[in-house]
Design a protein around this motif. Structure first.
Motif, mmCIF file in Angstrom:
data_model
loop_
_atom_site.group_PDB
_atom_site.id
_atom_site.type_symbol
_atom_site.label_atom_id
_atom_site.label_comp_id
_atom_site.label_asym_id
_atom_site.label_seq_id
_atom_site.Cartn_x
_atom_site.Cartn_y
_atom_site.Cartn_z
ATOM 1 N N GLU A 1 -45.629 -0.752 38.546
ATOM 2 C CA GLU A 1 -44.940 0.466 38.860
ATOM 3 C C GLU A 1 -45.916 1.478 39.430
ATOM 4 O OE1 GLU A 1 -42.257 2.168 36.031
ATOM 5 O OE2 GLU A 1 -42.108 0.223 35.026
ATOM 6 N N GLN A 2 -45.370 2.374 40.215
ATOM 7 C CA GLN A 2 -46.167 3.442 40.809
ATOM 8 C C GLN A 2 -45.688 4.784 40.287
ATOM 9 O OE1 GLN A 2 -45.720 3.224 45.006
ATOM 10 N NE2 GLN A 2 -47.550 2.008 45.268
ATOM 11 N N ILE A 3 -46.640 5.658 40.175
ATOM 12 C CA ILE A 3 -46.302 7.041 39.852
ATOM 13 C C ILE A 3 -46.655 7.855 41.088
ATOM 14 C CG2 ILE A 3 -46.839 9.034 38.425
ATOM 15 C CD1 ILE A 3 -47.514 7.128 36.179
ATOM 16 N N ILE A 4 -45.691 8.554 41.594
ATOM 17 C CA ILE A 4 -45.906 9.378 42.785
ATOM 18 C C ILE A 4 -45.868 10.836 42.364
ATOM 19 C CG2 ILE A 4 -45.028 10.043 45.033
ATOM 20 C CD1 ILE A 4 -43.848 7.204 45.252
ATOM 21 N N ILE A 5 -46.958 11.516 42.675
ATOM 22 C CA ILE A 5 -47.051 12.939 42.341
ATOM 23 C C ILE A 5 -47.112 13.713 43.651
ATOM 24 C CG2 ILE A 5 -48.437 14.723 41.229
ATOM 25 C CD1 ILE A 5 -49.511 12.562 39.368
ATOM 26 N N SER A 6 -46.225 14.622 43.798
ATOM 27 C CA SER A 6 -46.196 15.444 44.997
ATOM 28 C C SER A 6 -47.051 16.691 44.755
ATOM 29 C CB SER A 6 -44.761 15.848 45.324
ATOM 30 O OG SER A 6 -44.753 16.687 46.448
ATOM 31 N N VAL A 7 -48.117 16.831 45.535
ATOM 32 C CA VAL A 7 -49.004 17.977 45.400
ATOM 33 C C VAL A 7 -48.805 18.863 46.630
ATOM 34 C CG1 VAL A 7 -51.398 18.730 45.182
ATOM 35 C CG2 VAL A 7 -50.667 16.584 44.140
ATOM 36 N N PRO A 8 -48.356 20.081 46.411
ATOM 37 C CA PRO A 8 -48.133 20.964 47.555
ATOM 38 C C PRO A 8 -49.469 21.362 48.196
ATOM 39 C CG PRO A 8 -47.806 22.172 45.518
ATOM 40 C CD PRO A 8 -48.034 20.743 45.151
ATOM 41 N N PRO A 9 -49.460 21.673 49.480
ATOM 42 C CA PRO A 9 -50.697 22.104 50.136
ATOM 43 C C PRO A 9 -51.200 23.416 49.531
ATOM 44 C CG PRO A 9 -48.818 22.248 51.637
ATOM 45 C CD PRO A 9 -48.318 21.636 50.368
ATOM 46 N N LEU A 10 -52.500 23.596 49.579
ATOM 47 C CA LEU A 10 -53.102 24.806 49.021
ATOM 48 C C LEU A 10 -52.734 26.030 49.847
ATOM 49 C CD1 LEU A 10 -56.712 23.537 48.239
ATOM 50 C CD2 LEU A 10 -54.884 23.973 46.614
ATOM 51 N N THR A 11 -52.434 27.100 49.153
ATOM 52 C CA THR A 11 -52.173 28.360 49.844
ATOM 53 C C THR A 11 -53.503 29.065 50.090
ATOM 54 O OG1 THR A 11 -51.997 29.619 47.799
ATOM 55 C CG2 THR A 11 -49.960 28.639 48.643
ATOM 56 N N GLU A 12 -53.475 30.061 50.958
ATOM 57 C CA GLU A 12 -54.676 30.854 51.256
ATOM 58 C C GLU A 12 -55.209 31.511 49.979
ATOM 59 O OE1 GLU A 12 -57.561 32.592 53.850
ATOM 60 O OE2 GLU A 12 -56.031 31.095 54.297
ATOM 61 N N GLU A 13 -54.298 32.022 49.167
ATOM 62 C CA GLU A 13 -54.706 32.685 47.921
ATOM 63 C C GLU A 13 -55.372 31.688 46.976
ATOM 64 O OE1 GLU A 13 -52.575 34.873 44.130
ATOM 65 O OE2 GLU A 13 -51.538 34.861 46.062
ATOM 66 N N ARG A 14 -54.819 30.495 46.848
ATOM 67 C CA ARG A 14 -55.396 29.473 45.967
ATOM 68 C C ARG A 14 -56.763 29.026 46.485
ATOM 69 N NH1 ARG A 14 -56.751 27.806 41.337
ATOM 70 N NH2 ARG A 14 -56.707 25.565 41.064
ATOM 71 N N ARG A 15 -56.906 28.926 47.795
ATOM 72 C CA ARG A 15 -58.200 28.555 48.382
ATOM 73 C C ARG A 15 -59.254 29.609 48.059
ATOM 74 N NH1 ARG A 15 -57.759 24.433 52.246
ATOM 75 N NH2 ARG A 15 -55.627 23.972 52.833
ATOM 76 N N ARG A 16 -58.885 30.881 48.174
ATOM 77 C CA ARG A 16 -59.834 31.956 47.860
ATOM 78 C C ARG A 16 -60.218 31.920 46.387
ATOM 79 N NH1 ARG A 16 -57.071 36.714 51.397
ATOM 80 N NH2 ARG A 16 -57.734 35.918 53.413
ATOM 81 N N ASP A 17 -59.253 31.616 45.535
ATOM 82 C CA ASP A 17 -59.541 31.509 44.109
ATOM 83 C C ASP A 17 -60.518 30.367 43.839
ATOM 84 O OD1 ASP A 17 -59.130 32.225 41.359
ATOM 85 O OD2 ASP A 17 -57.849 30.444 41.163
ATOM 86 N N LEU A 18 -60.322 29.248 44.515
ATOM 87 C CA LEU A 18 -61.236 28.115 44.345
ATOM 88 C C LEU A 18 -62.642 28.458 44.846
ATOM 89 C CD1 LEU A 18 -58.908 25.150 45.375
ATOM 90 C CD2 LEU A 18 -59.797 25.659 43.087
ATOM 91 N N VAL A 19 -62.741 29.221 45.940
ATOM 92 C CA VAL A 19 -64.052 29.647 46.450
ATOM 93 C C VAL A 19 -64.742 30.545 45.422
ATOM 94 C CG1 VAL A 19 -65.192 31.068 48.212
ATOM 95 C CG2 VAL A 19 -63.493 29.370 48.893
ATOM 96 N N LYS A 20 -63.986 31.454 44.812
ATOM 97 C CA LYS A 20 -64.560 32.328 43.775
ATOM 98 C C LYS A 20 -65.100 31.512 42.616
ATOM 99 C CE LYS A 20 -61.773 36.484 44.479
ATOM 100 N NZ LYS A 20 -60.740 37.344 43.885
ATOM 101 N N LYS A 21 -64.337 30.502 42.209
ATOM 102 C CA LYS A 21 -64.782 29.654 41.103
ATOM 103 C C LYS A 21 -66.030 28.874 41.483
ATOM 104 C CE LYS A 21 -60.373 29.245 38.808
ATOM 105 N NZ LYS A 21 -59.304 28.400 38.305
ATOM 106 N N ALA A 22 -66.086 28.394 42.712
ATOM 107 C CA ALA A 22 -67.274 27.663 43.175
ATOM 108 C C ALA A 22 -68.491 28.581 43.182
ATOM 109 C CB ALA A 22 -67.031 27.077 44.561
#
Length: 89
Positions: A1-22
């Motif tokens: 069996e397969q599990i399919i997880i749909s991951v939405p594309p990153l938003t600009e705000e989420r990308r900026r948050d990830l940069v801050k964390k990095a």
């Protein structure tokens, strides 16, 4: 069996948050590097009381600082690459 997880594309705000964390993790790494520099310089200074010449002490401290600068530059370079990677759509 397969599990399919749909991951939405990153938003600009989420990308900026990830940069801050990095950047925060990069700063944490640089603090660790500086703490190691301090420990190494303290060790060299303690050797002075055991008869290490002042010239050798200064040379060792300069060498420690150069090594520290090299590692901090590596962290900064990796952060720059990671930031570009995160912000690339």
């Amino acid at each position: 069996e397969q599990i399919i997880i749909s991951v939405p594309p990153l938003t600009e705000e989420r990308r900026r948050d990830l940069v801050k964390k990095a950047k925060a993790e990069g700063e944490h790494a640089k603090v660790g590097i500086r703490n190691n520099r301090k420990d190494a310089i303290d060790m060299v200074k303690s050797l002075k009381s055991d008869g290490l010449s002042e010239d050798l002490q200064k040379d060792a401290e300069e060498s420690i600082q150069q090594i520290t600068n090299g590692f901090i530059k590596k962290v900064d370079d990796q952060l720059e690459v990671k930031e570009k990677d995160i912000m690339t759509i």
